[in-house]
Design an enzyme around this catalytic site. Structure first.
Site, PDB file in Angstrom:
ATOM      1  N   GLU A  76      -5.089   3.281  17.058  1.00 42.43           N
ATOM      2  CA  GLU A  76      -5.135   4.147  16.198  1.00 42.43           C
ATOM      3  C   GLU A  76      -4.178   3.985  14.649  1.00 42.43           C
ATOM      4  O   GLU A  76      -4.694   4.021  13.363  1.00 42.43           O
ATOM      5  CB  GLU A  76      -4.485   5.342  16.364  1.00 42.43           C
ATOM      6  CG  GLU A  76      -5.419   6.585  15.910  1.00 42.43           C
ATOM      7  CD  GLU A  76      -6.685   6.953  15.943  1.00 42.43           C
ATOM      8  OE1 GLU A  76      -7.738   7.276  16.225  1.00 42.43           O
ATOM      9  OE2 GLU A  76      -7.359   6.966  13.890  1.00 42.43           O
ATOM     10  N   LYS A 120      -7.424  -1.979   6.463  1.00 37.04           N
ATOM     11  CA  LYS A 120      -7.953  -0.569   7.581  1.00 37.04           C
ATOM     12  C   LYS A 120      -9.799  -0.485   7.420  1.00 37.04           C
ATOM     13  O   LYS A 120     -10.471   0.335   8.436  1.00 37.04           O
ATOM     14  CB  LYS A 120      -7.509   0.307   6.531  1.00 37.04           C
ATOM     15  CG  LYS A 120      -6.029   0.704   6.575  1.00 37.04           C
ATOM     16  CD  LYS A 120      -5.243   1.081   5.788  1.00 37.04           C
ATOM     17  CE  LYS A 120      -4.224   1.234   6.266  1.00 37.04           C
ATOM     18  NZ  LYS A 120      -3.017   2.216   5.550  1.00 37.04           N
ATOM     19  N   GLY A 176      -3.128   6.255   9.290  1.00 35.44           N
ATOM     20  CA  GLY A 176      -1.682   6.406   9.871  1.00 35.44           C
ATOM     21  C   GLY A 176      -1.584   8.111  10.696  1.00 35.44           C
ATOM     22  O   GLY A 176      -2.177   7.298  11.908  1.00 35.44           O
ATOM     23  N   GLU A 207       6.518  -0.445  -2.189  1.00 38.93           N
ATOM     24  CA  GLU A 207       7.164  -1.672  -1.881  1.00 38.93           C
ATOM     25  C   GLU A 207       7.722  -1.970  -2.915  1.00 38.93           C
ATOM     26  O   GLU A 207       7.093  -1.937  -4.156  1.00 38.93           O
ATOM     27  CB  GLU A 207       6.366  -2.889  -0.825  1.00 38.93           C
ATOM     28  CG  GLU A 207       5.611  -1.964  -0.077  1.00 38.93           C
ATOM     29  CD  GLU A 207       6.480  -2.121   1.287  1.00 38.93           C
ATOM     30  OE1 GLU A 207       7.361  -2.435   0.849  1.00 38.93           O
ATOM     31  OE2 GLU A 207       6.193  -1.367   2.472  1.00 38.93           O
ATOM     32  N   GLY A 236       3.926   6.527   6.644  1.00 41.14           N
ATOM     33  CA  GLY A 236       5.053   7.614   7.174  1.00 41.14           C
ATOM     34  C   GLY A 236       5.929   6.560   8.752  1.00 41.14           C
ATOM     35  O   GLY A 236       4.585   7.098   9.239  1.00 41.14           O
ATOM     36  N   GLY A 270      10.462   5.449  -3.007  1.00 37.98           N
ATOM     37  CA  GLY A 270       9.994   5.116  -1.587  1.00 37.98           C
ATOM     38  C   GLY A 270       8.335   4.820  -1.183  1.00 37.98           C
ATOM     39  O   GLY A 270       7.988   4.551  -0.400  1.00 37.98           O
ATOM     40  N   ASP A 323      -4.533  -3.825   1.419  1.00 40.60           N
ATOM     41  CA  ASP A 323      -4.122  -2.904   2.700  1.00 40.60           C
ATOM     42  C   ASP A 323      -5.120  -2.300   3.358  1.00 40.60           C
ATOM     43  O   ASP A 323      -5.485  -1.948   3.941  1.00 40.60           O
ATOM     44  CB  ASP A 323      -3.235  -1.843   2.630  1.00 40.60           C
ATOM     45  CG  ASP A 323      -3.285  -0.539   3.014  1.00 40.60           C
ATOM     46  OD1 ASP A 323      -1.906  -1.052   4.416  1.00 40.60           O
ATOM     47  OD2 ASP A 323      -3.286  -0.037   2.921  1.00 40.60           O
ATOM     48  N   LYS A 346      -1.823  -3.491  11.517  1.00 44.97           N
ATOM     49  CA  LYS A 346      -3.261  -4.810  10.688  1.00 44.97           C
ATOM     50  C   LYS A 346      -3.200  -5.993  10.567  1.00 44.97           C
ATOM     51  O   LYS A 346      -4.893  -5.591  10.837  1.00 44.97           O
ATOM     52  CB  LYS A 346      -3.121  -3.458   9.122  1.00 44.97           C
ATOM     53  CG  LYS A 346      -3.418  -1.916   9.169  1.00 44.97           C
ATOM     54  CD  LYS A 346      -3.552  -2.172   8.146  1.00 44.97           C
ATOM     55  CE  LYS A 346      -1.882  -1.683   7.434  1.00 44.97           C
ATOM     56  NZ  LYS A 346      -1.086  -0.659   7.658  1.00 44.97           N
ATOM     57  N   VAL A 382      -5.084   2.919  11.226  1.00 44.24           N
ATOM     58  CA  VAL A 382      -6.047   3.265   9.862  1.00 44.24           C
ATOM     59  C   VAL A 382      -5.507   4.555   9.920  1.00 44.24           C
ATOM     60  O   VAL A 382      -5.528   5.430  10.236  1.00 44.24           O
ATOM     61  CB  VAL A 382      -7.254   2.844  10.377  1.00 44.24           C
ATOM     62  CG1 VAL A 382      -8.345   3.259   8.912  1.00 44.24           C
ATOM     63  CG2 VAL A 382      -7.430   1.519  10.788  1.00 44.24           C
TER      64      VAL A 382
END
Lengths: 331, 166
Positions: free
Chosen positions: A145, A221, A150, A206, A313, A203, A217, A121, A148
């Site tokens: 793609e 996006k 996933g 972070e 993921g 997980g 984040d 990003k 933004v």
């Protein structure tokens, strides 16, 4: 059969996901007439280069065992500059302050006429117009793609499937970590800190969660969406951003008692671009829980179209990378 | 009773004062005045003014006749109706930052009112949360009142969680 010679820059979660997906989908790719031959993989410690095609299984195994894929010292940038290939799969980690190595890799790829598919990003949120111009000048394909939402299709959905529509606004949940924390705070009536700790343990967040929970984040996006869909020229610093750290369990309960949930919503329309916690009616299509992402696209012809899906993921993000690769080379 | 009144003034100095004096004389409370001076004058070259007042309903006829005596046209009189309902959540030190003043920010507009407030104060040193229901005469007015609330909240370091547009 069309052979595409590709390099993978960055071999973290997403890069490895791409390798796994390419292995898993070999038959599918053959059926659509594509042979994606990975000739180089690099991570922060070095690289493996094999112009006959790298054995992805052993590269993944070596990464798992030794923590690096490196067999030699060449960096991703040196590979892009010196090894002949068609496509750079750019999955290095994002640097929101300078664009980092990802920005250099992309510009260098365009400079040598290579196509780029990326999940990174930072460079796009900082230097969107510069990158677009570089790709146009060299006639390179440039797809992003995966940056933004996933696996949730949005950029290609708007550009291809909804082509011809004027997009009036886009709003949605663009960060799965924040959605998870807010969802869990409401379910458990627990404070922010506790649910942040839980998501770090799982997980989902972070160790340094600020990039997610401060809304950076989501803002990145949103900028990519605004620039690619609305033709705006925002940088992420233009976004009015409020994160989720001040949200209390009491506020979630009060909202719930009145038929609302609180979600971190990114919104872009006209000259407004902002990320903030918002009240969302419980029966709204935007009221999705867990780590899901969701976006409502308001258009002039098709009305409102809402998509939801897994926003993060490695395999999910890699699926978006794969779909970009296929859509560039299929014909 | 809260009443909205559209009146028409001659384009001469001092006309607005002429119009407002009877309201005061009849112990009415002026909530808001919107003077559409910048708008195109109507066909009779008069300037439309919208005001919202709190006044004893029995004195309304007297007010209208006093205005007429002063040469001020009364175009429309209507009981103020709140048709738009909205809600916001506030988070922060709500009570210690003059909660009355925060509420008044909305109430003072004359076109929007805080009609319900639920407050949750977990511990004395922790931030409070409040759910405010706001009624307004229209969608635009609702959004305006929330914008005003946000300005005040910023000064008081309160987070305003607004609804999405639906």
């Amino acid at each position: 059969m069309k052979t595409i010679r590709a390099s993978i820059s960055g071999f973290g979660a997403v890069g490895q996901g791409v390798a796994e997906v390419l292995l898993k989908k070999q038959d599918y790719l053959k059926n659509v007439g594509l042979d994606i031959k990975v000739i180089a993989i690099s991570d922060s410690k070095g690289s493996e280069i094999n112009t006959d095609g790298i054995d992805l299984s052993s590269a993944l195994a070596r990464k798992l065992e030794k923590g690096t894929v490196a067999l030699e010292d060449k960096s991703s940038l040196e590979i892009i500059e010196s090894v002949d290939h068609d496509l750079v799969i750019e999955t290095t980690s994002t640097d929101i302050n300078t664009g980092g190595i990802g920005l250099k890799n992309m510009l260098s790829a365009f400079n040598s006429g290579k196509d780029v598919v990326t999940s990174n990003k930072g460079p796009l949120a900082l230097k969107y117009n510069e990158l677009m111009e570089a790709s146009r000048n060299s006639g390179s394909n440039f797809r992003f793609e995966a940056t933004v939402g996933g696996a949730m299709p949005i950029i290609n959905l708007i550009k291809d499937v909804l082509a011809g529509n004027d997009v009036i606004s886009v709003e949605g949940i663009l960060n799965g970590t924040c959605n998870y924390i807010l969802t869990r705070m409401m379910e458990e009536n627990a404070p922010y800190e506790q649910m942040l700790a839980e998501s770090q343990e799982l997980g989902i967040a972070e160790t340094d969660p600020s990039y997610d929970v401060d809304g950076i984040d989501s803002a990145c996006k949103l900028v990519i969406l605004a620039n690619s869909v609305f033709g705006m020229c925002f940088s992420y610093k233009d976004v009015d951003v409020t994160g989720i750290t001040k949200i209390t369990p009491e506020s979630l309960l009060l909202a719930q008692n009145n038929g609302y949930v609180i979600k971190l919503i990114g919104e872009v329309k006209d000259d407004l671009i902002r990320v903030a916690p918002r009240l969302v009616p419980e029966d709204s299509p935007l009221a999705v829980g867990g780590t899901l992402n969701v976006a409502s696209i308001q258009t002039d012809l098709s009305g409102t179209v809402t998509v939801t899906g897994r926003g993060a993921g490695s395999i999910e993000t890699a699926s978006a990378v794969l779909s970009d690769i296929v859509s560039i080379y299929r014909d | 009773m809260r009443v909205s009144m559209d009146i028409e003034l001659q384009d001469r100095p001092g006309q607005l004062l002429q119009a407002l004096q009877p309201i005061s004389d009849l112990k009415g409370n002026l909530i808001s005045v919107v003077h559409h001076h910048e708008k195109e004058k109507n066909r009779r070259s008069k300037i439309p003014v919208q005001c919202v007042i709190d006044i004893d309903p029995e004195k309304l006829d007297e007010l209208k006749s006093q205005l007429k005596d002063r040469g001020i046209g009364v175009a429309k009189v209507g009981e103020q109706r709140f048709v738009e309902r909205g809600a916001v959540v506030l988070i922060g030190h709500i009570v210690h930052n003059d909660i009355q003043d925060t509420i008044d920010t909305v109430d003072r507009t004359g076109y929007a009112e805080v009609v319900d407030l639920t407050l949750s104060m977990p511990k004395i040193d922790q931030t409070s949360s409040a759910f405010l229901k706001i009624d307004a005469v229209g969608k635009e007015e609702l959004n305006d009142s929330i914008s005003l609330l946000k300005e005040v909240a910023k000064e008081k370091d309160l987070l305003v969680v607004e609804p999405i547009e639906t």
